[in-house]
Write a protein that holds these residues in place. Sequence first.
Motif, PDB file in Angstrom:
ATOM      1  N   ASN A 225       2.534  42.673  54.411  1.00 32.95           N
ATOM      2  CA  ASN A 225       3.718  42.836  53.593  1.00 32.95           C
ATOM      3  C   ASN A 225       3.539  42.870  52.275  1.00 32.95           C
ATOM      4  N   ASP A 226       2.492  42.204  51.777  1.00 28.71           N
ATOM      5  CA  ASP A 226       2.046  41.968  50.266  1.00 28.71           C
ATOM      6  C   ASP A 226       0.700  42.706  49.976  1.00 28.71           C
ATOM      7  N   MET A 227      -0.027  43.415  51.086  1.00 26.57           N
ATOM      8  CA  MET A 227      -1.174  43.935  50.540  1.00 26.57           C
ATOM      9  C   MET A 227      -0.959  45.173  51.358  1.00 26.57           C
ATOM     10  N   GLY A 228      -0.337  46.268  50.803  1.00 31.02           N
ATOM     11  CA  GLY A 228      -0.366  47.485  51.235  1.00 31.02           C
ATOM     12  C   GLY A 228      -1.263  48.333  50.293  1.00 31.02           C
ATOM     13  N   PRO A 229      -0.936  49.732  50.551  1.00 28.78           N
ATOM     14  CA  PRO A 229      -1.869  50.621  49.654  1.00 28.78           C
ATOM     15  C   PRO A 229      -1.504  50.265  47.949  1.00 28.78           C
ATOM     16  N   ASP A 230      -0.263  50.116  47.865  1.00 28.07           N
ATOM     17  CA  ASP A 230       0.240  49.936  46.253  1.00 28.07           C
ATOM     18  C   ASP A 230      -0.684  48.631  45.837  1.00 28.07           C
ATOM     19  N   GLU A 231      -0.902  47.506  46.374  1.00 27.18           N
ATOM     20  CA  GLU A 231      -1.087  46.128  46.000  1.00 27.18           C
ATOM     21  C   GLU A 231      -2.593  46.361  46.200  1.00 27.18           C
ATOM     22  N   LEU A 232      -3.486  47.090  47.063  1.00 22.90           N
ATOM     23  CA  LEU A 232      -4.786  47.227  46.985  1.00 22.90           C
ATOM     24  C   LEU A 232      -5.184  48.221  45.795  1.00 22.90           C
ATOM     25  N   GLU A 233      -4.495  49.011  45.569  1.00 24.77           N
ATOM     26  CA  GLU A 233      -4.564  49.781  44.308  1.00 24.77           C
ATOM     27  C   GLU A 233      -4.361  48.746  43.010  1.00 24.77           C
ATOM     28  N   ALA A 234      -3.433  47.924  42.981  1.00 23.61           N
ATOM     29  CA  ALA A 234      -3.311  47.030  41.861  1.00 23.61           C
ATOM     30  C   ALA A 234      -4.759  46.127  41.706  1.00 23.61           C
ATOM     31  N   VAL A 235      -4.946  45.543  42.706  1.00 24.78           N
ATOM     32  CA  VAL A 235      -6.162  44.727  42.614  1.00 24.78           C
ATOM     33  C   VAL A 235      -7.257  45.560  42.373  1.00 24.78           C
ATOM     34  N   THR A 236      -7.614  46.582  42.821  1.00 28.16           N
ATOM     35  CA  THR A 236      -8.746  47.524  42.178  1.00 28.16           C
ATOM     36  C   THR A 236      -8.709  47.936  40.793  1.00 28.16           C
ATOM     37  N   SER A 237      -7.567  48.369  40.275  1.00 25.40           N
ATOM     38  CA  SER A 237      -7.172  48.382  38.874  1.00 25.40           C
ATOM     39  C   SER A 237      -7.603  47.114  38.073  1.00 25.40           C
ATOM     40  N   GLY A 238      -7.262  45.954  38.398  1.00 25.74           N
ATOM     41  CA  GLY A 238      -7.567  44.818  37.797  1.00 25.74           C
ATOM     42  C   GLY A 238      -8.887  44.548  37.641  1.00 25.74           C
ATOM     43  N   LEU A 239      -9.527  44.737  38.814  1.00 32.05           N
ATOM     44  CA  LEU A 239     -11.133  44.685  38.661  1.00 32.05           C
ATOM     45  C   LEU A 239     -11.707  45.749  37.851  1.00 32.05           C
ATOM     46  N   VAL A 240     -11.284  46.870  37.716  1.00 35.42           N
ATOM     47  CA  VAL A 240     -11.881  47.931  37.049  1.00 35.42           C
ATOM     48  C   VAL A 240     -11.491  47.757  35.620  1.00 35.42           C
ATOM     49  N   ASP A 241     -10.491  47.161  35.084  1.00 35.84           N
ATOM     50  CA  ASP A 241     -10.069  46.812  33.884  1.00 35.84           C
ATOM     51  C   ASP A 241     -10.979  45.611  33.352  1.00 35.84           C
ATOM     52  N   THR A 242     -11.309  44.589  34.169  1.00 39.92           N
ATOM     53  CA  THR A 242     -12.162  43.485  34.015  1.00 39.92           C
ATOM     54  C   THR A 242     -13.421  43.692  33.585  1.00 39.92           C
ATOM     55  N   HIS A 243     -14.067  44.859  34.372  1.00 43.61           N
ATOM     56  CA  HIS A 243     -15.392  45.184  34.158  1.00 43.61           C
ATOM     57  C   HIS A 243     -15.664  46.524  33.100  1.00 43.61           C
ATOM     58  N   GLY A 244     -14.491  47.131  32.823  1.00 44.46           N
ATOM     59  CA  GLY A 244     -14.752  48.182  31.938  1.00 44.46           C
ATOM     60  C   GLY A 244     -15.051  49.648  32.771  1.00 44.46           C
ATOM     61  N   ALA A 245     -14.770  49.629  33.968  1.00 45.04           N
ATOM     62  CA  ALA A 245     -14.909  50.703  34.859  1.00 45.04           C
ATOM     63  C   ALA A 245     -13.826  51.755  34.582  1.00 45.04           C
ATOM     64  N   SER A 246     -13.812  53.052  35.351  1.00 44.74           N
ATOM     65  CA  SER A 246     -12.969  54.016  35.265  1.00 44.74           C
ATOM     66  C   SER A 246     -12.467  54.327  36.743  1.00 44.74           C
ATOM     67  N   LEU A 247     -11.020  54.450  36.693  1.00 48.12           N
ATOM     68  CA  LEU A 247     -10.526  54.282  38.020  1.00 48.12           C
ATOM     69  C   LEU A 247      -9.765  55.791  38.084  1.00 48.12           C
ATOM     70  N   THR A 248      -9.851  56.709  39.185  1.00 47.72           N
ATOM     71  CA  THR A 248      -9.352  57.740  39.302  1.00 47.72           C
ATOM     72  C   THR A 248      -8.421  57.503  40.688  1.00 47.72           C
ATOM     73  N   VAL A 249      -7.139  57.888  41.006  1.00 46.76           N
ATOM     74  CA  VAL A 249      -6.239  57.586  41.978  1.00 46.76           C
ATOM     75  C   VAL A 249      -5.604  58.864  42.306  1.00 46.76           C
ATOM     76  N   THR A 250      -5.960  59.378  43.640  1.00 42.86           N
ATOM     77  CA  THR A 250      -5.226  60.622  44.187  1.00 42.86           C
ATOM     78  C   THR A 250      -4.381  60.559  45.295  1.00 42.86           C
ATOM     79  N   LYS A 251      -3.084  60.608  45.038  1.00 41.60           N
ATOM     80  CA  LYS A 251      -2.107  59.926  45.946  1.00 41.60           C
ATOM     81  C   LYS A 251      -1.150  60.859  46.569  1.00 41.60           C
ATOM     82  N   GLY A 252      -0.744  60.458  48.121  1.00 35.87           N
ATOM     83  CA  GLY A 252       0.405  61.094  48.627  1.00 35.87           C
ATOM     84  C   GLY A 252       0.010  62.737  48.598  1.00 35.87           C
ATOM     85  N   ASN A 253       0.874  63.704  48.382  1.00 37.76           N
ATOM     86  CA  ASN A 253       0.444  64.978  48.789  1.00 37.76           C
ATOM     87  C   ASN A 253      -0.708  65.591  47.992  1.00 37.76           C
ATOM     88  N   LYS A 254      -1.057  65.022  46.952  1.00 34.62           N
ATOM     89  CA  LYS A 254      -1.982  65.390  45.923  1.00 34.62           C
ATOM     90  C   LYS A 254      -3.489  65.200  46.892  1.00 34.62           C
TER      91      LYS A 254
END
Length: 461
Positions: A159-188
Amino acid sequence: MSEYANSTPIYFVQAGHGSLAPKALTAASTQWVETTGFSGKEGEICLIPGMDGDLQAVLFGLGEKDKVSRSPFLSGLLPIQLPSGRYHFASVEPFEDDPQALFLATLAWYLGAYRFDRYKEYAKQIPELDWPEGVDRDEVLLQAKGSNLARDLINIPANDMGPDELEAVTSGLVDTHGASLTVTKGNKLLESNFPMIHAVGKGSNREPRLLDFVWGSESDPKVTLVGKGVCFDTGGLDLKPAAAMGLMKKDMGGAACVLGLASMIMTAKLPVRLRVLIPAVENSVSADSFRPGDVLQSHKGLTVEIGNTDAEGRLVLADALALGDEEAPELMIDMATLTGAARVALGPDLPPFYSDDKALVTDLAEQGQTQWDPLWNMPLWNAYDADLSSDIADVNHISSGGFAGSITAALFLRRFVAKTKSWAHFDVYGWAPKAQAGRPKGGEAQAIRAIYGYLSQRYTK
């Protein structure tokens, strides 16, 4: 003043080697050791009081095994059992001429000190360890933090770790280390040709997505990590029974392990061009759920007949592997809580891994032993590949006979890896069903320290 002032000494004591009381103890303390009946058996603790009633010293039993056969992780029992306070390793005889054993004993302390406190407060403060001389503090911390990140993600309920939350954690890790994130979501996902990720996740009101991030210099060797991010698995229309569904919050354990490993790689600044791919979905039951007997298109172009909707992890991994394979990385590793067959064969503590690269197999197995991070090589037995045949599609995603389920799952995934120079698949459990030294009960980061050890050795700065 001693560097360990106000710090309680811990003496490691091996059973069957004469007096169990260290020479540094007073006569009264030695008598105390004898009175308590301390025997030095593996994991046994003797708390020695001083004249003022404070804790003067700790004896910790190593048992009778020699250091070759003894677990270097035994010290991981100490943080949970000792009273709060500061401690130091006063005797390092068990680690003489073996700096790796001292490193692992220190790391085990920090891994053993882990507790999941997001929803519950603990009255006792975890004791602190003063750094042993010669142990690389930064290396211990990056491995502990990477492992504990994975543990946290697995332990958080769905209930607290769905796809949205997993994306948020990944985004935070990316920001910390200066990486670049692309998210492809839903019907896309369909527009970008990831039909199997979309099919598995479309039955949920939490949109499926593919998380794709890159880090490091483009000129460095390409290393790609792929993690199964099924945030909860009901089994889909092939619904799991309640007993099998209770731990399905951990079905994103592959993604958790990959993120923990990625954090180690980036913190250590290994000279690699790192790419991380995580298909993040929830396998739910609804009118939009994919069905047994459906035929799905895949990113690679192969058609896949669905034999059972509860074998969804290999479907989302296949699309991600095919994408990663397109740029022909030097090394690609995928991690997934994929099959119950792996647990039947090897139990919860020993994850199997698969690869056609014999040198990679040898090196990973060696690192598993060196890092005290157990894993076991299993064969990609080509004769079983025929069990994945389908009358109406290029391949069925499960085997027809029910035998060798972990092997046939690996064989299915291998079909989506062609250009990659070297590939390995890890079928992890991601969970410790009982507490062990350095490994508390709950979510567990399996194999990532062994993989990190291999990468650190292969890709030096």
